[in-house]
Design a protein around this motif. Sequence first.
Motif, short mmCIF file in Angstrom:
data_model
loop_
_atom_site.label_atom_id
_atom_site.label_comp_id
_atom_site.label_asym_id
_atom_site.label_seq_id
_atom_site.Cartn_x
_atom_site.Cartn_y
_atom_site.Cartn_z
N UNK A 29 0.80 -1.21 0.00
CA UNK A 29 0.00 0.00 0.00
C UNK A 29 0.84 1.27 0.00
N UNK A 30 2.15 1.14 -0.20
CA UNK A 30 3.03 2.29 -0.16
C UNK A 30 2.92 3.16 -1.40
N UNK A 32 4.84 3.75 -4.03
CA UNK A 32 5.19 3.17 -5.32
C UNK A 32 4.83 1.69 -5.40
N UNK A 33 3.79 1.31 -4.67
CA UNK A 33 3.37 -0.08 -4.62
C UNK A 33 1.94 -0.23 -5.15
N UNK A 34 1.63 -1.44 -5.58
CA UNK A 34 0.28 -1.78 -6.03
C UNK A 34 -0.19 -3.01 -5.27
N UNK A 35 -1.51 -3.16 -5.20
CA UNK A 35 -2.04 -4.23 -4.36
C UNK A 35 -2.91 -5.21 -5.15
N UNK A 54 -7.27 2.45 -5.89
CA UNK A 54 -7.66 3.53 -6.76
C UNK A 54 -6.48 4.15 -7.49
N UNK A 55 -5.61 3.29 -8.04
CA UNK A 55 -4.43 3.77 -8.77
C UNK A 55 -4.51 3.32 -10.22
N UNK A 56 -4.02 4.18 -11.13
CA UNK A 56 -3.94 3.89 -12.55
C UNK A 56 -2.50 4.08 -13.01
#
Length: 282
Positions: A29-30, A32-35, A54-56
């Motif tokens: 969840x940092x 530069x991280x994705x989950x 909620x990241x693209x």
Amino acid sequence: TDPYPMTHMITIVNMNTWEKIGEYFSRGKGPNELLSTLTRFSHNYIDIYDFTLGKLVAFNIDTAVMQGNNYKPSIMHTDLIGFISEWCSMDDSLFLTYDKFYFDHDKEFKQHALIPEFYWISKSGKATPEFKESDFGKIKAIATNVTGSTISINKDKNRVVCCYASQPYIKVFDLNMNLLRTISGPDPDDGKYTLINGNMIYFDPDEGRREYYYFATCDEDNIFVINRRLHKNNTNGGEIYKLDWEGNVVTRYVTKDVRVRSITTHNYCKNNNTLYLWTNHD
């Protein structure tokens, strides 16, 4: 067995030497991280949507191959988390997304047709048109079971081509989302709908499902999209359509007994004229 043997979400490998070229996005969840990632291929991009955070991300494959771990793709944050059903990047800093609550095929759900069908999301995370959660106050249900569109974008040709999942339509827009053309068929648009569990719109069980276009991939000349040809639960046999950027069907490939899996996407290599698919065959 470690269910995540790789240390990163994306690993690029040289297939001649099996040496790693680059690794990207550790899991978490940092900053530069994705989950929880879903991906689409478009031109030479892997378009990534992290539906939990909620990241693209518009991940440029060519740049990653050239720069290795020096490539630092931008991660965009969006307020539309929970509203996105499809997505496609135009470049490194702009995404087009499809609103999973939009629905315009039944008078009972007329409020669903008043909200935007598409949102452009910029690098800042802001949406165009402006996203107002208050506009969703009278929305009855989620419409992803009976709507949605797979999106392809060509910036140079000023075209957005949307192939619809549960209605037999291909629609062509310019980059301002002005509708230029609608291609209908080959199956009829005769779906009937019902509300199930109070918050999900489905096809009427007595009428059967309709499933059409899924998982488009494209280059500068063509779009390839799966058409399941499932009408009222009666399949006409799956096909893969090759389209030009005006939505014209250039070629139809019949998949016969090969079932193209629905939980992933496919990719096209222009250099050797090969379409790569994940199917039920080895």
